[in-house]
Design an enzyme around this catalytic site. Structure first.
Site, mmCIF file in Angstrom:
data_model
loop_
_atom_site.group_PDB
_atom_site.id
_atom_site.type_symbol
_atom_site.label_atom_id
_atom_site.label_comp_id
_atom_site.label_asym_id
_atom_site.label_seq_id
_atom_site.Cartn_x
_atom_site.Cartn_y
_atom_site.Cartn_z
ATOM 1 N N SER A 53 31.096 35.711 43.316
ATOM 2 C CA SER A 53 32.273 36.480 42.822
ATOM 3 C C SER A 53 33.497 35.548 42.491
ATOM 4 C CB SER A 53 32.799 37.726 43.436
ATOM 5 O OG SER A 53 33.224 37.481 44.578
ATOM 6 N N LYS A 54 34.496 35.809 41.892
ATOM 7 C CA LYS A 54 35.721 34.801 41.971
ATOM 8 C C LYS A 54 36.127 34.934 43.361
ATOM 9 C CE LYS A 54 35.967 35.745 37.181
ATOM 10 N NZ LYS A 54 36.263 36.991 36.178
ATOM 11 N N GLN A 55 36.291 36.221 44.009
ATOM 12 C CA GLN A 55 36.924 36.564 45.123
ATOM 13 C C GLN A 55 36.384 35.786 46.341
ATOM 14 O OE1 GLN A 55 35.945 39.211 42.873
ATOM 15 N NE2 GLN A 55 38.108 39.347 42.407
ATOM 16 N N HIS A 81 34.971 32.787 45.711
ATOM 17 C CA HIS A 81 35.243 31.417 45.334
ATOM 18 C C HIS A 81 33.805 31.005 44.895
ATOM 19 C CE1 HIS A 81 38.869 31.707 47.519
ATOM 20 N NE2 HIS A 81 38.272 32.218 48.688
ATOM 21 N N SER A 87 36.789 40.450 33.528
ATOM 22 C CA SER A 87 38.072 40.456 33.682
ATOM 23 C C SER A 87 38.726 38.788 33.910
ATOM 24 C CB SER A 87 38.432 41.081 35.032
ATOM 25 O OG SER A 87 37.666 40.517 36.056
#
Ligand SMILES: [Zn+2]
Length: 296
Positions: free
Chosen positions: A230-232, A234, A13
């Site tokens: 994860s991107k969340q 960082h 995504s």
């Protein structure tokens, strides 16, 4: 040229750049496909515009290329497939397999977090509602090609999950099944954070009459605090300067025991070695902390 009917995919995504955790999923699915002479496709899962970062999709594709992970055919974008999702949602509706729901998140939280089927027989119609699947034939377990037989909690398997959200966005479980089926994916290789939704997706495969693919869930790269990289959370973006070392670390994470002298080699040499030595059975079952250091 592909010499088998195996078709795999990587489906990020575009909510940020690729990080070491997403490289594990990309490489695992790539090697599993290529080692069998199969095709490897890329799909951008841009289903949720508020969570997307402008330019991230192009950056992801450029990063895959620079890491030597070259895909077959055209990239599929979920944002361009809404009419297809709506068509199959409508078909399920005509067959009586869906219903409208106007329950608030708070009401579902009060009921313990699993939707209790409150609107099942209310016969709501009109706009502004979520659309849920009438889960009459739940799937409680499946066979994972790495992990073996997986069972999920009964309440989760039986939940009338959402196919289209009240804000009009299509749900991940609906889109991913239609996309994988339309692309002829024969095996889904992805991170272990997606184990539980698999039973929902299998239920949809059966309802839609699609042949079910194989499933293989890879261990997750965890941060030192135990959370998923994860991107969340960082996670740092993949390095563009240390591609060889990063690929080597990903191979090591996947249990492939790359020789130390390979660490300095180019992406192409690393991937050639990895294909010749690919052992799906050597992938660890458990998620673990990554020793991958950011070179940013
Ligand atoms: Zn409801």
């Amino acid at each position: 040229m592909p010499i088998s009917s195996y078709t795999g995919r990587f489906a990020p995504s575009p909510s940020g750049p690729l990080h070491f955790g997403s490289l594990i999923a990309a490489m695992g699915s790539y090697l599993q496909a290529r080692a069998q002479g199969g095709r490897w496709l890329v799909r951008i899962e841009d289903l949720d515009p508020p969570r997307e970062v402008p330019g991230a999709a192009d950056l992801i594709l450029r990063t895959l290329d620079s890491y030597g992970l070259h895909w077959d055919g055209e990239v599929v974008y979920q944002s361009r497939r809404h009419p297809r999702y709506q068509q199959l949602l409508d078909e399920l509706g005509i067959r009586g397999m869906t219903y409208h729901c106007d329950c608030s998140r708070a009401r579902i939280q009060e009921a313990g977090g699993i939707y209790p089927g409150h609107c099942r027989s209310r016969d709501l119609s009109g706009a502004g509602h979520a659309i849920r699947l009438r889960m009459d034939q739940p799937v409680y377990e499946f066979d994972d090609r790495l992990l073996g037989r997986i069972s999920v909690p009964i309440a989760l398997a039986e939940e009338d999950f959402i196919l289209k959200r009240r804000d009009g966005l299509f749900a991940y479980n609906l889109a991913v099944v239609i996309d994988d089926a339309d692309s002829g994916i024969t095996e889904v290789v992805r991170g272990a954070d997606l184990i539980e939704p698999t039973v929902r997706q299998i239920a949809l495969y059966r309802l839609l009459g699609y042949p079910e693919p194989g499933w293989l869930h890879l261990p997750l790269a965890l941060q030192s605090d135990g959370r998923k990289l994860s991107k969340q959370n960082h996670a740092p973006p993949l390095s563009q300067q240390h591609i060889g070392q990063t690929l080597w670390q990903a191979l090591a994470f996947l249990g492939q025991c790359p020789p130390a002298e390979l660490a300095g080699a180019s992406a192409d040499i690393q991937l050639t070695w990895a294909l010749q030595h690919w052992s799906m059975r050597s992938i660890p079952h458990r998620s673990s902390e990554t020793t991958h250091a950011s070179h940013s």
